[in-house]
Design an enzyme around this catalytic site. Structure first.
Site, PDB file in Angstrom:
ATOM      1  N   ALA A   1       0.847  -1.194   0.000  1.00  0.00           N
ATOM      2  CA  ALA A   1       0.000   0.000   0.000  1.00  0.00           C
ATOM      3  C   ALA A   1       0.887   1.250   0.000  1.00  0.00           C
ATOM      4  CB  ALA A   1      -0.909   0.000   1.225  1.00  0.00           C
TER       5      ALA A   1
ATOM      6  N   GLN B   1       1.147   3.631   2.068  1.00  0.00           N
ATOM      7  CA  GLN B   1       1.812   3.845   3.365  1.00  0.00           C
ATOM      8  C   GLN B   1       2.321   2.531   3.965  1.00  0.00           C
ATOM      9  OE1 GLN B   1       2.870   6.410   5.066  1.00  0.00           O
ATOM     10  NE2 GLN B   1       2.155   7.955   3.614  1.00  0.00           N
ATOM     11  N   SER B   2       2.763   1.623   3.136  1.00  0.00           N
ATOM     12  CA  SER B   2       3.280   0.338   3.614  1.00  0.00           C
ATOM     13  C   SER B   2       4.548   0.504   4.459  1.00  0.00           C
ATOM     14  CB  SER B   2       3.592  -0.547   2.409  1.00  0.00           C
ATOM     15  OG  SER B   2       4.391  -1.650   2.793  1.00  0.00           O
ATOM     16  N   ASN B   3       4.550  -0.150   5.612  1.00  0.00           N
ATOM     17  CA  ASN B   3       5.763  -0.196   6.427  1.00  0.00           C
ATOM     18  C   ASN B   3       6.752  -1.222   5.873  1.00  0.00           C
ATOM     19  OD1 ASN B   3       4.807   1.571   8.665  1.00  0.00           O
ATOM     20  ND2 ASN B   3       3.261  -0.047   8.866  1.00  0.00           N
TER      21      ASN B   3
END
Ligand SMILES: *Cc1c(COP(=O)(O)O)cnc(C)c1O
Length: 356
Positions: free
Chosen positions: A85, A87-89
């Site tokens: 996504a 805002q993927s970590n």
């Protein structure tokens, strides 16, 4: 780097033989949450601090990446490819791990969350992806895991044609769950700490997304003979869809490690009542989780994962009797906070009038 204190154990089969790049330096703290326990007025609460790893803002994906990057190093790869996504970590930490190990990183960002504001599009993890120097690609569809993997494969092919040796970290099911192995090891780490501090827990609360954290932890605990209850808090899919996913994940770990799967159907516990309004979107309970974590225990929780798991933890703490203990597994996600700065500032103002 420090050893994890993981001892050779037949119960986890081939685990020790699989290549692993050390990224987690030591073990993560296990701490009491006395203030939050008091305000909830029920169970004693503890937190496992996987946000406090000291590697590029930490989080559960650091443990997971150790095995993917281990394989990549083994294959002499020079470029990591990963999808997630916006805002993927996971992608942020893959870019960080690639830098640390002297590789390049290509990130594919999927349109999975209907959020258009500047903070979401450019701050938090996106900002860090750019700071880390990863090459960014975009993918228009956020619910198409197979399509996202296929597109990543095409980028890998283009890189191969240019003489690179790419390594793809897959998203969809049907691949060896190397990431989950990080949480099989974490299960041993937790059991060691429980013994050392002379603690006992009635349940562990953990977010359940891809299932590598939930499945790996559950698999590890059962393999090592612990009956500790693990409650997965759905953050992306409802219980009906997530249940077979976790079952399958545990089966795949067993196949990978060449040991028996000790996880029974009744071990897979899921709760999807904290998922609404959907992946990457906050409810008022999510905001409360983030707010209380910060104000009572100085924990930085994120809107997509750890904040939702915290709202579940608060609810279960309230419902439990004071003799019981709950362990909240903080899976990180700290940079995600800044991506939601707009929404949160507004909500905090409202909530502080109502509750504090
Ligand atoms: C990815 C992520 C999760 C979910 O973990 P899975 O292993 O995908 O189930 C939870 N918390 C944070 C902070 C994450 O980045």
């Amino acid at each position: 780097m420090l050893d994890h204190g993981f001892s050779a154990n037949a119960a986890v089969g081939r685990l020790e033989d699989l290549p692993r790049a050390r990224l987690v330096n030591g073990i993560t703290p296990l701490e009491a949450m006395p203030n939050l326990s008091r305000v909830c007025g029920g169970a004693r609460l503890y937190v496992k601090r996987d946000d406090a790893m000291g590697f590029a803002f930490g989080g559960n994906k650091v443990r997971q990446l150790e095995f993917y990057l281990g394989e990549a190093l083994n294959l002499n790869s020079d470029t990591i490819l990963i999808t997630g996504a916006v805002q993927s970590n996971f992608v942020r930490l893959a870019a960080a791990a690639a830098n640390k190990l002297g590789m390049e990183c290509h990130i594919q960002l999927e349109e999975r969350v209907p959020k258009e504001d500047d903070y979401y599009r450019h701050s938090g993890n996106v900002f860090l992806d750019q700071l880390l120097g990863a090459t960014l690609h975009s993918y228009p569809e956020g619910e198409d895991e197979v399509g996202a993997d296929l597109r990543l494969g095409e980028i890998a092919q283009e890189l191969s044609d240019k003489g690179k040796n790419p390594y793809v970290i897959p998203l969809g099911p049907g691949h060896a769950p190397l990431g989950a192995l990080g949480y099989v090891i974490a299960a041993q780490e937790l059991l060691n700490q429980i013994k050392e501090y002379d603690l006992s827990f009635d349940q562990v609360i953990v977010p359940s997304g891809s299932g590598n954290t939930h499945g790996g932890l559950l698999f590890g605990l059962r393999a090592l003979g612990s009956e500790l209850k693990v409650r997965g808090i759905c953050i992306r899919r409802n219980t009906e869809i997530q249940f077979p996913r976790i079952r399958r994940r545990c089966e795949d770990i067993a196949t990978l490690l060449q040991v028996k799967n000790m996880v029974a159907d009744h071990d897979v516990i899921l709760d999807d009542q904290f998922l609404a309004p959907g992946y990457g979107l906050m409810s008022s309970a999510t905001v409360e989780g983030i707010l209380w974590g910060a104000r009572y225990e100085a924990l930085m929780l994120d809107p997509t994962y750890s904040g939702k798991a915290m709202s579940a933890c608060i609810e279960y703490a309230r419902k439990s009797d004071p003799d019981s203990s709950i362990l909240f597994w903080h899976t990180g996600g700290t940079p995600g906070l800044f991506a939601y700065q707009n929404d949160l500032s507004r909500e905090f103002a409202k909530q502080s009038q109502d509750r504090i």
